[in-house]
Scaffold this active site. Structure first.
Site, PDB file in Angstrom:
ATOM      1  N   ASN A  91      -7.808  51.507 113.865  1.00 49.64           N
ATOM      2  CA  ASN A  91      -8.192  52.178 112.620  1.00 49.64           C
ATOM      3  C   ASN A  91      -7.601  53.605 112.608  1.00 49.64           C
ATOM      4  O   ASN A  91      -8.014  54.473 113.384  1.00 49.64           O
ATOM      5  CB  ASN A  91      -9.725  52.217 112.533  1.00 49.64           C
ATOM      6  CG  ASN A  91     -10.224  52.817 111.244  1.00 49.64           C
ATOM      7  OD1 ASN A  91      -9.695  53.825 110.787  1.00 49.64           O
ATOM      8  ND2 ASN A  91     -11.246  52.213 110.664  1.00 49.64           N
ATOM      9  N   ASP A 149     -17.333  51.742 118.010  1.00 47.83           N
ATOM     10  CA  ASP A 149     -17.813  50.803 117.006  1.00 47.83           C
ATOM     11  C   ASP A 149     -18.785  51.563 116.119  1.00 47.83           C
ATOM     12  O   ASP A 149     -19.692  52.238 116.598  1.00 47.83           O
ATOM     13  CB  ASP A 149     -18.471  49.570 117.612  1.00 47.83           C
ATOM     14  CG  ASP A 149     -18.428  48.414 116.624  1.00 47.83           C
ATOM     15  OD1 ASP A 149     -17.322  48.011 116.228  1.00 47.83           O
ATOM     16  OD2 ASP A 149     -19.509  47.932 116.207  1.00 47.83           O
ATOM     17  N   GLY A 191     -12.719  54.392 104.895  1.00 48.49           N
ATOM     18  CA  GLY A 191     -13.909  53.543 104.841  1.00 48.49           C
ATOM     19  C   GLY A 191     -14.833  53.863 103.674  1.00 48.49           C
ATOM     20  O   GLY A 191     -14.403  53.936 102.516  1.00 48.49           O
ATOM     21  N   ASP A 202     -16.375  56.665 103.087  1.00 48.17           N
ATOM     22  CA  ASP A 202     -16.489  58.111 102.810  1.00 48.17           C
ATOM     23  C   ASP A 202     -16.593  58.449 101.307  1.00 48.17           C
ATOM     24  O   ASP A 202     -17.358  59.339 100.931  1.00 48.17           O
ATOM     25  CB  ASP A 202     -15.312  58.886 103.420  1.00 48.17           C
ATOM     26  CG  ASP A 202     -15.438  59.004 104.932  1.00 48.17           C
ATOM     27  OD1 ASP A 202     -16.514  58.716 105.469  1.00 48.17           O
ATOM     28  OD2 ASP A 202     -14.440  59.388 105.578  1.00 48.17           O
TER      29      ASP A 202
HETATM   30  P1  ITT Z   1     -11.308  49.215 115.254  1.00 43.10           P
HETATM   31  O1  ITT Z   1     -12.208  48.055 115.605  1.00 43.10           O
HETATM   32  O2  ITT Z   1      -9.857  48.930 115.474  1.00 43.10           O
HETATM   33  O3  ITT Z   1     -11.736  50.496 115.907  1.00 43.10           O
HETATM   34  P2  ITT Z   1     -12.486  48.933 112.614  1.00 43.10           P
HETATM   35  O4  ITT Z   1     -12.220  49.596 111.319  1.00 43.10           O
HETATM   36  O5  ITT Z   1     -12.494  47.441 112.633  1.00 43.10           O
HETATM   37  O6  ITT Z   1     -11.409  49.493 113.661  1.00 43.10           O
HETATM   38  P3  ITT Z   1     -15.303  48.952 113.250  1.00 43.10           P
HETATM   39  O7  ITT Z   1     -15.340  47.519 113.611  1.00 43.10           O
HETATM   40  O8  ITT Z   1     -16.048  49.918 114.109  1.00 43.10           O
HETATM   41  O9  ITT Z   1     -13.809  49.493 113.216  1.00 43.10           O
HETATM   42  O10 ITT Z   1     -15.788  49.077 111.765  1.00 43.10           O
HETATM   43  C1  ITT Z   1     -16.219  50.288 111.284  1.00 43.10           C
HETATM   44  C2  ITT Z   1     -16.210  50.274 109.778  1.00 43.10           C
HETATM   45  O11 ITT Z   1     -17.280  51.135 109.359  1.00 43.10           O
HETATM   46  C3  ITT Z   1     -14.924  50.892 109.287  1.00 43.10           C
HETATM   47  O12 ITT Z   1     -14.000  49.913 108.908  1.00 43.10           O
HETATM   48  C4  ITT Z   1     -15.384  51.725 108.116  1.00 43.10           C
HETATM   49  O13 ITT Z   1     -15.357  50.918 106.985  1.00 43.10           O
HETATM   50  C5  ITT Z   1     -16.816  52.073 108.456  1.00 43.10           C
HETATM   51  N1  ITT Z   1     -16.854  53.428 109.029  1.00 43.10           N
HETATM   52  C6  ITT Z   1     -17.028  53.782 110.331  1.00 43.10           C
HETATM   53  N2  ITT Z   1     -16.955  55.102 110.477  1.00 43.10           N
HETATM   54  C7  ITT Z   1     -16.727  55.592 109.252  1.00 43.10           C
HETATM   55  C8  ITT Z   1     -16.538  56.894 108.754  1.00 43.10           C
HETATM   56  O14 ITT Z   1     -16.519  57.946 109.551  1.00 43.10           O
HETATM   57  N3  ITT Z   1     -16.324  57.032 107.440  1.00 43.10           N
HETATM   58  C9  ITT Z   1     -16.308  55.982 106.618  1.00 43.10           C
HETATM   59  N4  ITT Z   1     -16.457  54.714 106.998  1.00 43.10           N
HETATM   60  C10 ITT Z   1     -16.667  54.523 108.322  1.00 43.10           C
END
Ligand code: ITT
Length: 193
Positions: free
Chosen positions: A9, A68, A150, A152
């Site tokens: 991400n 996560d 995400g 935000d």
């Molecule tokens: P990785 O597993 O490769 O790290 P991912 O996007 O799949 O990437 P996650 O499984 O942890 O990561 O999913 C987290 C989701 O939650 C992410 O896709 C965002 O949509 C949301 N999220 C997490 N932190 C956020 C933030 O700081 N601001 C906005 N949305 C966030």
């Protein structure tokens, strides 16, 4: 010490790089050749962060940190939670936000409370460290702001701004990720014991 940040991400990675600027550690990206991280089969933020950290640490032979994170909405009994990235069919940030606003259609302002959660896990040769951070706020009715990623654009912080109205510096002063990062920094040296 080099530490790999076990994420695909780009939004998370950008925030990490900023947070890491003032530390004595060198946080590195995972190689492009790794197209996907393993499936997130865990039942908690911790379990999923560990899956990512262990996979990358074992692959590269250096310590790794997995992140996560996700959004818990009270009116939806904590959803999307650990499924935040896969909430809509496409899994795209914009579609996830649209689905969330649709689910909250008709829900009054006072009942739109939510929080971001972040679990960071550090892993190296069987050693595990972890930390948590959270950010309280509420879900808006509309998208606003150009920063971040995400959810935000639809998350309103205590100061009344959408998180996507804050640049990286401002977000990192209050975010769930920066809180968790602050705590895990203190334990990083334990990974090498
Ligand atoms: P990785 O597993 O490769 O790290 P991912 O996007 O799949 O990437 P996650 O499984 O942890 O990561 O999913 C987290 C989701 O939650 C992410 O896709 C965002 O949509 C949301 N999220 C997490 N932190 C956020 C933030 O700081 N601001 C906005 N949305 C966030």
């Amino acid at each position: 010490m080099k530490i790999a940040v076990a994420t695909k991400n780009v939004g998370k990675l950008d925030e990490f790089k900023e947070l890491a600027k003032d530390t004595s550690y060198e946080f590195i990206n995972i190689p492009e050749s790794i197209e996907e991280l393993p499936p997130e089969t865990g039942t908690s933020f911790f379990e999923n962060a560990l899956i990512k950290a262990k996979f990358i640490s074992d692959y590269l032979g250096i310590p790794a940190i997995g992140d996560d994170s996700g959004l818990e909405v009270d009116a939806l009994d904590g959803a999307p939670g650990i499924y935040s990235a896969r909430y809509s069919e496409s899994g795209l940030d914009k579609d996830n936000c649209i689905k969330l606003l649709e689910k909250l259609d008709g829900v009054k302002e006072g009942l739109r409370s939510a929080r971001f959660q972040c679990c960071l896990v550090g892993y190296f040769k069987g050693n595990i460290i972890k930390s948590y951070g959270s950010l309280e706020g509420k879900i808006s009715y509309e998208f606003k702001g150009k920063y971040g990623f995400g959810y935000d654009p639809v998350f309103i912080t205590k100061n009344g701004l959408h998180l996507a109205e804050m640049d990286k510096d401002k977000k990192n002063k209050i975010s769930h990720r920066s809180e968790a990062f602050k705590y895990i920094l203190k334990d990083l040296s334990k990974l090498l014991n």
